[in-house]
Design a protein around this motif. Structure first.
Motif, PDB file in Angstrom:
ATOM      1  N   SER A 155      10.872 135.357 101.602  1.00  0.00           N
ATOM      2  CA  SER A 155      10.072 136.581 101.548  1.00  0.00           C
ATOM      3  C   SER A 155       8.676 136.340 100.996  1.00  0.00           C
ATOM      4  CB  SER A 155      10.777 137.625 100.682  1.00  0.00           C
ATOM      5  OG  SER A 155      10.846 137.174  99.329  1.00  0.00           O
ATOM      6  N   ALA A 156       8.391 135.128 100.531  1.00  0.00           N
ATOM      7  CA  ALA A 156       7.068 134.790  99.997  1.00  0.00           C
ATOM      8  C   ALA A 156       7.002 133.291  99.798  1.00  0.00           C
ATOM      9  CB  ALA A 156       6.817 135.500  98.670  1.00  0.00           C
ATOM     10  N   ALA A 157       5.803 132.801  99.473  1.00  0.00           N
ATOM     11  CA  ALA A 157       5.638 131.397  99.105  1.00  0.00           C
ATOM     12  C   ALA A 157       4.335 131.229  98.340  1.00  0.00           C
ATOM     13  CB  ALA A 157       5.634 130.499 100.337  1.00  0.00           C
ATOM     14  N   PRO A 158       4.326 130.360  97.336  1.00  0.00           N
ATOM     15  CA  PRO A 158       3.060 130.024  96.675  1.00  0.00           C
ATOM     16  C   PRO A 158       2.071 129.483  97.694  1.00  0.00           C
ATOM     17  CG  PRO A 158       4.925 129.166  95.433  1.00  0.00           C
ATOM     18  CD  PRO A 158       5.472 129.648  96.749  1.00  0.00           C
ATOM     19  N   ALA A 159       0.791 129.798  97.486  1.00  0.00           N
ATOM     20  CA  ALA A 159      -0.225 129.463  98.482  1.00  0.00           C
ATOM     21  C   ALA A 159      -1.457 128.878  97.812  1.00  0.00           C
ATOM     22  CB  ALA A 159      -0.619 130.704  99.273  1.00  0.00           C
ATOM     23  N   ARG A 160      -2.172 128.025  98.567  1.00  0.00           N
ATOM     24  CA  ARG A 160      -3.525 127.640  98.176  1.00  0.00           C
ATOM     25  C   ARG A 160      -4.459 128.564  98.947  1.00  0.00           C
ATOM     26  NH1 ARG A 160      -5.346 122.891  95.619  1.00  0.00           N
ATOM     27  NH2 ARG A 160      -7.412 123.373  94.769  1.00  0.00           N
ATOM     28  N   VAL A 161      -5.217 129.358  98.233  1.00  0.00           N
ATOM     29  CA  VAL A 161      -6.114 130.339  98.848  1.00  0.00           C
ATOM     30  C   VAL A 161      -7.546 129.873  98.629  1.00  0.00           C
ATOM     31  CG1 VAL A 161      -6.829 132.740  98.902  1.00  0.00           C
ATOM     32  CG2 VAL A 161      -4.436 132.173  98.418  1.00  0.00           C
ATOM     33  N   VAL A 162      -8.279 129.713  99.729  1.00  0.00           N
ATOM     34  CA  VAL A 162      -9.618 129.160  99.662  1.00  0.00           C
ATOM     35  C   VAL A 162     -10.555 129.997 100.533  1.00  0.00           C
ATOM     36  CG1 VAL A 162     -11.062 127.125 100.115  1.00  0.00           C
ATOM     37  CG2 VAL A 162      -8.685 126.831  99.351  1.00  0.00           C
ATOM     38  N   ALA A 163     -11.711 130.362  99.974  1.00  0.00           N
ATOM     39  CA  ALA A 163     -12.740 131.058 100.745  1.00  0.00           C
ATOM     40  C   ALA A 163     -13.756 130.055 101.263  1.00  0.00           C
ATOM     41  CB  ALA A 163     -13.433 132.094  99.873  1.00  0.00           C
ATOM     42  N   PHE A 164     -14.254 130.327 102.466  1.00  0.00           N
ATOM     43  CA  PHE A 164     -15.250 129.472 103.126  1.00  0.00           C
ATOM     44  C   PHE A 164     -16.522 130.308 103.258  1.00  0.00           C
ATOM     45  CE2 PHE A 164     -11.023 128.208 104.232  1.00  0.00           C
ATOM     46  CZ  PHE A 164     -11.043 126.820 104.295  1.00  0.00           C
ATOM     47  N   VAL A 165     -17.533 129.946 102.473  1.00  0.00           N
ATOM     48  CA  VAL A 165     -18.732 130.766 102.375  1.00  0.00           C
ATOM     49  C   VAL A 165     -19.928 129.969 102.875  1.00  0.00           C
ATOM     50  CG1 VAL A 165     -20.235 132.069 100.829  1.00  0.00           C
ATOM     51  CG2 VAL A 165     -17.765 131.971 100.379  1.00  0.00           C
ATOM     52  N   ASP A 166     -20.616 130.488 103.872  1.00  0.00           N
ATOM     53  CA  ASP A 166     -21.827 129.853 104.392  1.00  0.00           C
ATOM     54  C   ASP A 166     -22.992 130.148 103.462  1.00  0.00           C
ATOM     55  OD1 ASP A 166     -20.576 128.720 106.581  1.00  0.00           O
ATOM     56  OD2 ASP A 166     -20.902 130.513 107.805  1.00  0.00           O
TER      57      ASP A 166
ATOM     58  N   LEU B 145     -19.623 140.032  98.832  1.00  0.00           N
ATOM     59  CA  LEU B 145     -18.745 141.153  99.174  1.00  0.00           C
ATOM     60  C   LEU B 145     -18.259 141.094 100.614  1.00  0.00           C
ATOM     61  CD1 LEU B 145     -20.518 144.125  97.342  1.00  0.00           C
ATOM     62  CD2 LEU B 145     -18.648 142.664  96.537  1.00  0.00           C
ATOM     63  N   SER B 146     -18.980 140.382 101.476  1.00  0.00           N
ATOM     64  CA  SER B 146     -18.588 140.259 102.882  1.00  0.00           C
ATOM     65  C   SER B 146     -19.223 138.993 103.447  1.00  0.00           C
ATOM     66  CB  SER B 146     -19.031 141.489 103.684  1.00  0.00           C
ATOM     67  OG  SER B 146     -20.445 141.600 103.679  1.00  0.00           O
ATOM     68  N   GLY B 147     -18.885 138.689 104.704  1.00  0.00           N
ATOM     69  CA  GLY B 147     -19.521 137.573 105.383  1.00  0.00           C
ATOM     70  C   GLY B 147     -18.928 136.219 105.072  1.00  0.00           C
ATOM     71  N   PHE B 148     -17.635 136.156 104.789  1.00  0.00           N
ATOM     72  CA  PHE B 148     -16.978 134.876 104.526  1.00  0.00           C
ATOM     73  C   PHE B 148     -15.609 134.867 105.202  1.00  0.00           C
ATOM     74  CE2 PHE B 148     -15.767 137.801 101.183  1.00  0.00           C
ATOM     75  CZ  PHE B 148     -14.411 137.589 101.008  1.00  0.00           C
ATOM     76  N   MET B 149     -15.061 133.674 105.347  1.00  0.00           N
ATOM     77  CA  MET B 149     -13.697 133.501 105.838  1.00  0.00           C
ATOM     78  C   MET B 149     -12.818 133.085 104.660  1.00  0.00           C
ATOM     79  SD  MET B 149     -13.786 134.157 109.106  1.00  0.00           S
ATOM     80  CE  MET B 149     -12.233 133.482 109.716  1.00  0.00           C
ATOM     81  N   VAL B 150     -11.559 133.407 104.751  1.00  0.00           N
ATOM     82  CA  VAL B 150     -10.635 133.011 103.677  1.00  0.00           C
ATOM     83  C   VAL B 150      -9.307 132.578 104.289  1.00  0.00           C
ATOM     84  CG1 VAL B 150      -9.911 135.397 103.267  1.00  0.00           C
ATOM     85  CG2 VAL B 150      -9.622 133.701 101.465  1.00  0.00           C
ATOM     86  N   GLY B 151      -8.794 131.464 103.792  1.00  0.00           N
ATOM     87  CA  GLY B 151      -7.523 130.938 104.261  1.00  0.00           C
ATOM     88  C   GLY B 151      -6.453 131.096 103.194  1.00  0.00           C
ATOM     89  N   PHE B 152      -5.306 131.626 103.600  1.00  0.00           N
ATOM     90  CA  PHE B 152      -4.156 131.821 102.716  1.00  0.00           C
ATOM     91  C   PHE B 152      -3.048 130.929 103.268  1.00  0.00           C
ATOM     92  CE2 PHE B 152      -6.651 135.614 103.230  1.00  0.00           C
ATOM     93  CZ  PHE B 152      -6.790 136.168 101.973  1.00  0.00           C
ATOM     94  N   PHE B 153      -2.827 129.776 102.657  1.00  0.00           N
ATOM     95  CA  PHE B 153      -1.930 128.793 103.256  1.00  0.00           C
ATOM     96  C   PHE B 153      -0.695 128.595 102.379  1.00  0.00           C
ATOM     97  CE2 PHE B 153      -6.196 127.318 104.902  1.00  0.00           C
ATOM     98  CZ  PHE B 153      -6.046 127.952 106.120  1.00  0.00           C
ATOM     99  N   PRO B 154       0.392 129.329 102.676  1.00  0.00           N
ATOM    100  CA  PRO B 154       1.601 129.238 101.865  1.00  0.00           C
ATOM    101  C   PRO B 154       2.436 128.013 102.223  1.00  0.00           C
ATOM    102  CG  PRO B 154       1.914 130.830 103.628  1.00  0.00           C
ATOM    103  CD  PRO B 154       0.496 130.351 103.731  1.00  0.00           C
ATOM    104  N   ILE B 155       3.224 127.558 101.272  1.00  0.00           N
ATOM    105  CA  ILE B 155       4.214 126.517 101.533  1.00  0.00           C
ATOM    106  C   ILE B 155       5.192 127.052 102.583  1.00  0.00           C
ATOM    107  CG2 ILE B 155       6.040 125.118 100.494  1.00  0.00           C
ATOM    108  CD1 ILE B 155       4.619 125.517  97.803  1.00  0.00           C
ATOM    109  N   LYS B 156       5.657 126.189 103.477  1.00  0.00           N
ATOM    110  CA  LYS B 156       6.574 126.617 104.538  1.00  0.00           C
ATOM    111  C   LYS B 156       8.011 126.612 104.014  1.00  0.00           C
ATOM    112  CE  LYS B 156       5.777 125.410 108.830  1.00  0.00           C
ATOM    113  NZ  LYS B 156       5.542 124.604 110.054  1.00  0.00           N
ATOM    114  N   LEU B 157       8.366 127.704 103.323  1.00  0.00           N
ATOM    115  CA  LEU B 157       9.715 127.873 102.792  1.00  0.00           C
ATOM    116  C   LEU B 157      10.520 128.669 103.813  1.00  0.00           C
ATOM    117  CD1 LEU B 157       8.917 128.854  99.069  1.00  0.00           C
ATOM    118  CD2 LEU B 157       9.531 126.600  99.970  1.00  0.00           C
ATOM    119  N   ALA B 158      11.477 128.021 104.438  1.00  0.00           N
ATOM    120  CA  ALA B 158      12.199 128.619 105.561  1.00  0.00           C
ATOM    121  C   ALA B 158      12.843 129.947 105.187  1.00  0.00           C
ATOM    122  CB  ALA B 158      13.268 127.656 106.068  1.00  0.00           C
ATOM    123  N   HIS B 159      12.535 130.964 105.982  1.00  0.00           N
ATOM    124  CA  HIS B 159      13.189 132.274 105.933  1.00  0.00           C
ATOM    125  C   HIS B 159      12.962 133.025 104.617  1.00  0.00           C
ATOM    126  CE1 HIS B 159      14.977 130.360 109.343  1.00  0.00           C
ATOM    127  NE2 HIS B 159      15.765 129.599 108.620  1.00  0.00           N
TER     128      HIS B 159
END
Length: 265
Positions: free
Chosen positions: A254-265, A238-252
């Motif tokens: 309003s959104a982009a598909p992303a690879r979303v990954v959590a980093f859990v110790d 429920l807490s204590g992790f980092m998460v990266g939301f890395f969208p494709i760089k689509l110029a200008h």
């Protein structure tokens, strides 16, 4: 040791066929069309066309593997909404696009608010539900946190009518999270707000324009990035992790598909 937990849906063109007929127009936000070019088939043809050779000249009888993606929304699959998706001006300033967002803003401490004990299909997720779920984390929302809402929609697949009747966030709940400092708002549901059909019926009954897309429109008052169609939230603490939301760089955009990954110790 850090575990990586993938929170991203697979963009599989086969999912288009799973949509109910009434939602066929939403195919572009489910998956792209993909033309597969196998190294022994179309890939070999393309290889020979570019390099001026024949199939007999190929050292191993193969060209390259390649794919062509078409008919795809910038909001396809697991994706990050830039503020521009909610309106052209956010908190009185020009809205940012997906390429205006720095990577540091997209790699944040995360919290999972599990609202499954209270959330119901087609009903709004209330502030009381959010507060109860937050209390269960044993943490408080800090400025810049990513708050991920676990609605229970993982019970359903795209073949199930219930998949499209998600519990949704409204204006009150969205602002409740952003006013505490959350800058990324994620959900495992197909949408952040209530289903469009329900919102449309509410509007027809009341003529109150405030009911139209009020969860997303709350971003106009206080900036945040909304992330939809996440998966696997049940694998997270429920807490204590980092998460990266890395969208494709689509110029200008309003959104982009992303690879979303959590980093859990």
């Amino acid at each position: 040791m850090t575990r990586l937990i993938d929170l991203t849906q697979t963009l599989d063109p086969a999912n288009r066929a799973r949509l109910p007929p009434a939602l066929a127009g939403a195919a572009v936000v489910v998956a792209p069309r993909i033309e597969y070019q196998h190294p022994r088939e179309q890939g070999a043809d393309e290889f020979c066309r570019y390099l001026g050779c024949t199939h007999d000249d190929l050292p191993d009888g193969e060209g390259w593997g390649s794919e062509i993606l078409t008919d795809m929304s910038s909001h396809c699959g697991t994706h990050v909404d830039a503020p521009l998706h909610s309106g052209s001006r956010i908190a009185g300033a020009p809205a940012r696009t997906i390429t205006d967002i720095a990577l540091g803003e997209l790699y944040r401490p995360g919290l999972v608010l599990d609202v499954r004990p209270w959330a119901k299909l087609g009903e709004e997720i209330t502030v009381a539900m959010l507060d109860a779920a937050l209390a269960a984390t044993g943490a408080a929302i800090q400025p810049g946190d990513a708050v991920l809402i676990r609605t229970g929609q993982e019970r359903y697949s795209m073949d199930d009518p219930e998949y499209y009747q998600q519990p949704g966030m409204g204006r009150a709940g969205t602002l409740h999270l952003t006013r505490q400092g959350a800058t990324i708002l994620g959900t495992d549901a197909v949408g952040w707000d209530l289903p469009f059909g329900l919102m449309a019926r509410k509007f027809q009954q009341t003529r109150d324009k405030a009911v139209l897309w009020d969860g997303h429109k709350a971003i106009v008052e206080r900036e945040a990035f909304i992330v939809q169609q996440m998966t696997n939230l049940g694998a997270l603490p429920l807490s204590g992790f980092m998460v990266g939301f890395f969208p494709i760089k689509l110029a200008h955009c309003s959104a982009a598909p992303a690879r979303v990954v959590a980093f859990v110790d």
